[in-house]
Design a protein around this motif. Sequence first.
Motif, short mmCIF file in Angstrom:
data_model
loop_
_atom_site.label_atom_id
_atom_site.label_comp_id
_atom_site.label_asym_id
_atom_site.label_seq_id
_atom_site.Cartn_x
_atom_site.Cartn_y
_atom_site.Cartn_z
N UNK A 307 125.98 -26.36 -134.69
CA UNK A 307 126.52 -25.21 -133.95
C UNK A 307 125.70 -23.93 -134.09
N UNK A 308 125.19 -23.57 -135.29
CA UNK A 308 124.42 -22.31 -135.37
C UNK A 308 123.24 -22.27 -134.40
N UNK A 309 122.43 -23.34 -134.37
CA UNK A 309 121.28 -23.34 -133.47
C UNK A 309 121.72 -23.41 -132.02
N UNK A 310 122.78 -24.20 -131.76
CA UNK A 310 123.31 -24.28 -130.40
C UNK A 310 123.83 -22.93 -129.94
N UNK A 311 124.48 -22.20 -130.85
CA UNK A 311 125.03 -20.89 -130.50
C UNK A 311 123.93 -19.93 -130.09
N UNK A 312 122.77 -20.01 -130.75
CA UNK A 312 121.65 -19.14 -130.38
C UNK A 312 121.21 -19.40 -128.94
N UNK A 313 121.03 -20.68 -128.61
CA UNK A 313 120.63 -21.02 -127.25
C UNK A 313 121.69 -20.65 -126.23
N UNK A 391 119.67 -28.68 -122.99
CA UNK A 391 118.72 -29.69 -123.47
C UNK A 391 117.63 -29.06 -124.32
N UNK A 392 117.24 -27.83 -124.01
CA UNK A 392 116.21 -27.15 -124.79
C UNK A 392 116.72 -26.77 -126.18
N UNK A 393 118.03 -26.64 -126.33
CA UNK A 393 118.58 -26.45 -127.66
C UNK A 393 118.36 -27.69 -128.52
N UNK A 394 118.40 -28.86 -127.88
CA UNK A 394 118.17 -30.12 -128.58
C UNK A 394 116.68 -30.34 -128.84
N UNK A 395 115.84 -29.86 -127.91
CA UNK A 395 114.39 -30.01 -128.02
C UNK A 395 113.75 -28.62 -127.90
N UNK A 396 113.67 -27.86 -128.99
CA UNK A 396 113.14 -26.48 -128.92
C UNK A 396 111.73 -26.38 -128.35
N UNK A 397 110.93 -27.44 -128.45
CA UNK A 397 109.57 -27.38 -127.94
C UNK A 397 109.53 -27.22 -126.42
N UNK A 398 110.67 -27.45 -125.77
CA UNK A 398 110.73 -27.30 -124.31
C UNK A 398 110.87 -25.84 -123.88
N UNK A 399 111.11 -24.94 -124.83
CA UNK A 399 111.35 -23.54 -124.48
C UNK A 399 110.03 -22.80 -124.25
N UNK A 400 109.28 -23.28 -123.29
CA UNK A 400 108.02 -22.67 -122.90
C UNK A 400 107.86 -22.83 -121.40
N UNK A 401 107.85 -21.73 -120.69
CA UNK A 401 107.69 -21.79 -119.24
C UNK A 401 106.36 -22.43 -118.87
N UNK A 402 105.30 -22.06 -119.59
CA UNK A 402 103.99 -22.61 -119.29
C UNK A 402 103.94 -24.12 -119.45
N UNK A 403 104.47 -24.62 -120.57
CA UNK A 403 104.46 -26.07 -120.80
C UNK A 403 105.37 -26.80 -119.82
N UNK A 404 106.50 -26.18 -119.49
CA UNK A 404 107.42 -26.81 -118.53
C UNK A 404 106.77 -26.94 -117.16
#
Length: 455
Positions: A307-313, A391-404
Amino acid sequence: MSFSRSVALALLAAASAPVLAATGLDPDPVHSIAVGGIPVDFILFALTLLGVALFHNATLYVALTGMIAIAGYKILFTSFKTGIGVLGFIGHLSHEWVTLANLFCLLTGFALLSRHFEKSHVPVVLPKYLPNDWKGGFVLLVMVFVLSSFLDNIAAALIGGAMAHQLFKARVHIGYLAAIVAASNAGGSGSVVGDTTTTMLWLAGVSPLQVLDAYIAAFVALLITGYVAAKQQHAYSPIIKGGHEHIRIDWARVGIVGLILVFAIITNVVVNLRLNHLADHFPFIGVAVWLAILITVSVRRPDWEVLPETAKGTIFLLSLVMCASMMPVEELPPASMVVALGLGFVSAVFDNIPLTALAIKQGGYDWGFLAYAVGFGGSMIWFGSSAGVALSNMYPEAKSVGQWLRHGWHVALAYVVGFAVLAATLGWHPEEKVRNTQTPPAAAIPAPPPIATVN
């Protein structure tokens, strides 16, 4: 920073504010201030989105800063629809709190749901029933598409993410993550119970059969993005077969997942059909999800640790939704096929709920086109839809507009091709009004005063 990512960020910086303005999101006709013809509200929002793209390791703080800046600007210099100053802001919050509360409860609740599903061992035994080459990844995306047609697309994306985590031993390609989001949004685009925007159309009087037209485009989009993403994933990390024969499914956790989903679906149906007049006053669906979670705590303990990490997202998403809600979107340009196509791109950076509400009030759209555009368009950027943020909360590496954009390029291609196929097969058949939309006569609408412009 790679060249492709630099180009992507430059394009976002150059295009965000002008696209929002050119697509017809006109400023408040009473208290707007514009710089070079672009309302300051949109400039601040575009800077917030640019900050999210550039500083993807600090997206929460960027989004919160942008929200505070926009709110402060409107409090001090312009106004809200609910009034001026602090009182106007409080009135705006009182109008938006139900949407924010529902999203918070759904995102956090479905994160716990996805953990229950993952621990049920269903994703572990799934490889026995899927092809062991790239077609296995493609079938998984089809499953996400089908789930999203009758579940919330957030739940479908998280279930797909949980299955992918097990199938590919946590090595999931960003292009495949983009495809999971795209499949969940595509699956909900043609169903009046699969997405908030399509439910809005249904409640406004649009026939479910008209919304169903969106599936022609959605199926084509799924084929394109599914094929490319499955190939990407197979080259990156193929499905691991075998070694799971001794594992047993935890049917209690499967039952908990089912109960949570049943609570959400039944509540959604009841609210839409019986309690629609109260829907703006209480977060029924979010509360129902958490009620099911709490009821089943004694059966299986939820993974509260997520929940803590999910709450941030979640707070990040709510900050962007709040920013979007404060934009002075008063009217859209005359409805046309080109405008509908453009709304899909705008929905990648702008909340699709207010876009849909404006389109309903305006009329003149082919509702199948609109449902597909605003539903699937948000898949093109990771924060363009609730499913992408979850889904990006589950996979933080996806939080990049450039990579996406770099690895998920097939999503934009699939969107355009799907739209073109829908146009070629059914054609544009606009409907001037929906049953529950009432527009005052033109003579009763006063002409707006000129907008203050700073050159």
